[in-house]
Enzyme design. Structure first.
Site, PDB file in Angstrom:
ATOM      1  CB  SER A  78      -0.808   0.082   1.389  1.00  0.00           C
ATOM      2  OG  SER A  78      -1.730  -1.161   1.083  1.00  0.00           O
TER       3      SER A  78
HETATM    4  N1  SAM Z   1      -0.279  -5.035   4.177  1.00  0.00           N
HETATM    5  C1  SAM Z   1       0.588  -5.489   3.063  1.00  0.00           C
HETATM    6  C2  SAM Z   1       1.884  -5.025   2.869  1.00  0.00           C
HETATM    7  O1  SAM Z   1       2.254  -4.220   3.678  1.00  0.00           O
HETATM    8  O2  SAM Z   1       2.447  -5.446   1.963  1.00  0.00           O
HETATM    9  C3  SAM Z   1      -0.342  -5.099   1.708  1.00  0.00           C
HETATM   10  C4  SAM Z   1      -1.439  -5.786   1.752  1.00  0.00           C
HETATM   11  S1  SAM Z   1      -2.196  -5.867   0.087  1.00  0.00           S
HETATM   12  C5  SAM Z   1      -3.080  -4.383  -0.104  1.00  0.00           C
HETATM   13  C6  SAM Z   1      -3.736  -6.998   0.420  1.00  0.00           C
HETATM   14  C7  SAM Z   1      -3.235  -8.750   0.751  1.00  0.00           C
HETATM   15  O3  SAM Z   1      -4.269  -9.149   1.275  1.00  0.00           O
HETATM   16  C8  SAM Z   1      -2.817  -9.390  -0.417  1.00  0.00           C
HETATM   17  O4  SAM Z   1      -1.514  -9.829  -0.072  1.00  0.00           O
HETATM   18  C9  SAM Z   1      -3.786 -10.363  -0.504  1.00  0.00           C
HETATM   19  O5  SAM Z   1      -3.676 -11.678  -0.952  1.00  0.00           O
HETATM   20  C10 SAM Z   1      -4.295 -10.475   1.032  1.00  0.00           C
HETATM   21  N2  SAM Z   1      -5.712 -11.121   1.155  1.00  0.00           N
HETATM   22  C11 SAM Z   1      -6.783 -10.962   0.454  1.00  0.00           C
HETATM   23  N3  SAM Z   1      -7.821 -11.607   0.968  1.00  0.00           N
HETATM   24  C12 SAM Z   1      -7.279 -12.215   2.137  1.00  0.00           C
HETATM   25  C13 SAM Z   1      -7.833 -12.992   2.991  1.00  0.00           C
HETATM   26  N4  SAM Z   1      -9.052 -13.456   2.900  1.00  0.00           N
HETATM   27  N5  SAM Z   1      -6.972 -13.524   4.207  1.00  0.00           N
HETATM   28  C14 SAM Z   1      -5.744 -13.256   4.220  1.00  0.00           C
HETATM   29  N6  SAM Z   1      -5.200 -12.360   2.959  1.00  0.00           N
HETATM   30  C15 SAM Z   1      -5.895 -11.948   2.160  1.00  0.00           C
END
Ligand code: SAM
Length: 220
Positions: free
Chosen positions: A64
């Protein structure tokens, strides 16, 4: 870090992107100024790591925008006594920001390869307060809950009910809630009287996919 070529850019990021937009918590500003964001993206993206935007990571996901990480972290109001659940480990960057603010951090990532890479990336930081697992985070992590703080870092159509159940009384939960194309940051606060809610700014996250999130095959 002994020699860090991005130290100056990181300080500028904190001043011009984060402080200038009103994030004032000195602990958040300090940690955002310390954590080497470039180490959480692929090497050819290192020069862009302190830009005012999200960047792609592996598996079609994103790290993000720095300001959004700082704003969510400030809203979450983490202290060293807190047990924190993060949904969406992604690169592991936000996980490290939370871990540096203290407490115990439990992070769930749906994509096993990302969870594995995040564990590898975090290894050199020798953290003893972080656990990462590959699992659908919309179920929460009941074995290690309840939590003082919960941060969802993917876009949810609505807050997953298991996360509310696993939030302690007095706890706070931050989630980007809305449609697949745009959301608002929502801060939930659980009190003896019930669940309070305040709405923050507009954001755009990749979808939270899972049992209590979006369906995987749905076309955004
Ligand atoms: N916080 C992260 C960082 O600092 O890099 C960025 C997160 S990214 C915007 C969103 C993440 O949420 C992705 O890696 C995606 O695979 C994960 N995601 C989506 N649905 C999810 C779920 N049900 N449980 C866990 N992770 C999930």
């Amino acid at each position: 870090m002994a020699s860090d070529p991005y130290r100056h850019r990181r300080q500028q990021m904190v001043r011009k992107q984060i402080e200038a937009r009103g994030v004032g918590d000195p602990r958040v500003l300090r940690v955002m100024g310390e954590v080497p964001r470039h180490l959480f993206v692929r090497e050819h993206l290192h020069p862009q790591a302190y830009g005012d935007f999200a960047l792609p990571i592996e598996c079609g996901q994103t790290i993000s925008q720095p300001y959004v990480v700082a704003r969510m972290t400030e809203l979450l109001d983490v202290s060293s006594e807190h047990s924190v659940l993060e949904i969406g480990t992604g690169s592991g960057y936000q996980t490290l920001v939370l871990a540096r603010l203290g407490g115990r951090v439990f992070s769930l990532e749906r994509i096993a390869e990302l969870a594995r890479r995040a564990i590898e990336r975090l290894r050199p930081f020798e953290l003893d307060n972080v656990k990462i697992q590959a699992f659908d985070g919309t179920f929460g992590w009941s074995d290690v809950g309840p939590f003082d703080r919960i941060l969802v870092t993917a876009a949810a159509p609505h807050v997953p009910p298991p996360l509310i159940d696993q939030l302690k009384e007095g706890g706070k939960l931050v989630v980007p809630e809305g449609g697949r194309d745009g959301q608002r940051l929502i801060l939930y606060e659980k009190t003896a009287e019930g669940l309070g809610q305040s709405t923050g700014e507009a954001v755009s996250f990749v979808p939270l996919i899972g049992r209590h999130g979006w369906a995987e095959v749905e076309d955004g």
